[in-house]
Design an enzyme around this catalytic site. Sequence first.
Site, mmCIF file in Angstrom:
data_model
loop_
_atom_site.group_PDB
_atom_site.id
_atom_site.type_symbol
_atom_site.label_atom_id
_atom_site.label_comp_id
_atom_site.label_asym_id
_atom_site.label_seq_id
_atom_site.Cartn_x
_atom_site.Cartn_y
_atom_site.Cartn_z
ATOM 1 N N ASP A 169 0.808 -1.155 0.137
ATOM 2 C CA ASP A 169 -0.058 0.040 0.001
ATOM 3 C C ASP A 169 0.868 1.445 0.033
ATOM 4 O O ASP A 169 2.169 1.291 0.364
ATOM 5 C CB ASP A 169 -0.736 0.028 1.141
ATOM 6 C CG ASP A 169 -1.758 1.263 1.329
ATOM 7 O OD1 ASP A 169 -2.382 1.635 0.411
ATOM 8 O OD2 ASP A 169 -1.903 1.756 2.656
ATOM 9 N N ASP A 172 -0.450 4.990 0.868
ATOM 10 C CA ASP A 172 -0.548 6.154 1.951
ATOM 11 C C ASP A 172 -0.891 5.324 3.275
ATOM 12 O O ASP A 172 -1.524 4.373 3.260
ATOM 13 C CB ASP A 172 -1.926 6.866 1.453
ATOM 14 C CG ASP A 172 -1.715 7.559 0.019
ATOM 15 O OD1 ASP A 172 -0.577 7.523 -0.517
ATOM 16 O OD2 ASP A 172 -2.493 8.530 -0.193
ATOM 17 N N CYS A 193 -6.065 2.399 -8.288
ATOM 18 C CA CYS A 193 -7.593 2.570 -8.247
ATOM 19 C C CYS A 193 -8.209 3.906 -8.261
ATOM 20 O O CYS A 193 -7.773 4.301 -7.219
ATOM 21 C CB CYS A 193 -8.236 1.436 -7.595
ATOM 22 S SG CYS A 193 -10.066 1.726 -7.650
ATOM 23 N N HIS A 236 -11.153 5.017 -8.444
ATOM 24 C CA HIS A 236 -12.549 5.224 -8.206
ATOM 25 C C HIS A 236 -12.923 5.437 -6.590
ATOM 26 O O HIS A 236 -12.111 4.982 -5.757
ATOM 27 C CB HIS A 236 -13.079 3.834 -8.601
ATOM 28 C CG HIS A 236 -12.945 3.525 -10.153
ATOM 29 N ND1 HIS A 236 -12.170 2.648 -10.546
ATOM 30 C CD2 HIS A 236 -13.244 4.127 -11.328
ATOM 31 C CE1 HIS A 236 -11.985 2.356 -11.645
ATOM 32 N NE2 HIS A 236 -12.600 3.499 -11.994
ATOM 33 N N CYS A 272 -16.378 -0.381 -8.742
ATOM 34 C CA CYS A 272 -15.501 -1.041 -9.568
ATOM 35 C C CYS A 272 -15.010 -2.268 -9.178
ATOM 36 O O CYS A 272 -15.025 -2.619 -8.086
ATOM 37 C CB CYS A 272 -14.237 0.051 -9.909
ATOM 38 S SG CYS A 272 -13.250 0.353 -8.386
ATOM 39 N N CYS A 311 -11.658 -2.964 -9.564
ATOM 40 C CA CYS A 311 -10.200 -2.907 -9.059
ATOM 41 C C CYS A 311 -10.013 -2.359 -7.991
ATOM 42 O O CYS A 311 -8.721 -2.284 -7.536
ATOM 43 C CB CYS A 311 -9.448 -1.962 -10.192
ATOM 44 S SG CYS A 311 -10.421 -0.132 -10.548
ATOM 45 N N ASP A 316 -1.915 -0.661 6.077
ATOM 46 C CA ASP A 316 -2.187 -0.367 7.265
ATOM 47 C C ASP A 316 -3.540 -0.394 7.476
ATOM 48 O O ASP A 316 -4.158 -0.068 8.565
ATOM 49 C CB ASP A 316 -1.704 1.462 7.320
ATOM 50 C CG ASP A 316 -2.506 2.335 6.466
ATOM 51 O OD1 ASP A 316 -2.585 1.885 5.146
ATOM 52 O OD2 ASP A 316 -3.032 3.293 6.868
#
Length: 355
Positions: free
Chosen positions: A9, A11, A93, A95, A101, A103, A130
């Site tokens: 990941d 952020d 992604c 969205h 969606c 994804c 996280d």
Amino acid sequence: MSQKFLFIDRDGTIIAEPPTDYQVDRLDKLALEPDVIPALLALQKADYKLVMITNQDGLGTSSFPQETFDPPHNLMMQILTSQGINFEQILICPHLPEDNCTCRKPKTALVESYLADGVMNSATSYVIGDRETDLQLAENMGISGLRYQRDGLNWTQIAKQLTQRDRHAYVNRVTKETAIDVNVWLDREGGSKIKTGVGFFDHMLDQIATHGGFRMDIQVSGDLYIDDHHTVEDTALALGEAINIALGDKRGIGRFGFVLPMDECLARCALDISGRPHLEYKAEFNYQRVGDLSTEMVEHFFRSLSYAMACTLHLKTKGRNDHHRVESLFKVFGRTLRQAIRVEGNTLPSSKGVL
């Protein structure tokens, strides 16, 4: 051979996530998580391929314009690349949750190519993030997930967990003469439990574990009412097999080891974990036994061990006291083995590509 991957990941994991709006849309909002760079370098060195996967809500819309996303993201990538960190892919992604969606994490559309047969080693690949959605993504991919926390499972701990080896093997050897259980842990020290029925032999085996810097548990039931031959020989065969199995593909090991003086004796040992069993041995003793161990079985032990371990071993000792001469051989072998089994990198120490 399938590859091990880390799906990471962005952020809140690689970079800090702003607690107010959860968007890194200005350069002054960009901050790396503590120790992320040395951790990712260590993971790369351990042969992990890195993939970044991130949900960026509404990216490209008026709520999160692409032109505000790009500068901090590009700077982050420049910093990581400049330090030698390379991501195979950046999967984003854009969205919102209500877009439904396929994804958005924890759905798997972005990682479908990695789920094909033979691409990813699912036993050694992880999702790191996280949020609970990162752990759900891992579950949906059929791999393990690690929940990053700056004050909990941080980057230093993650790197240690994923790169620290715990090389272990168990061998059970049963014949008409002996029944032997051997456990070997090459990356643990102390706590060895050894019981062969031959007290001095137990002491010598403990010297190998102590000076070799690893742990082994050995339990033997043998035909000692005849003599110690089968007990010593079969223990050597089981121990050598266990060490060989625990070494695995031998990637990163030192392979070679050598030591010279030991005690008042001059004991020499040279070792090559080569896959080619051979023993050169020179030692003379004054008596037939030291304690309850036959001195003629010392050479036989190391010969059997070298063949079961598939190593080239040269052993020699000189001295005056038989106890010290025998002990010097086991000690010097342990010290030499410590060098040879130590993990020093991630490459195979052979120009042939196999050991």
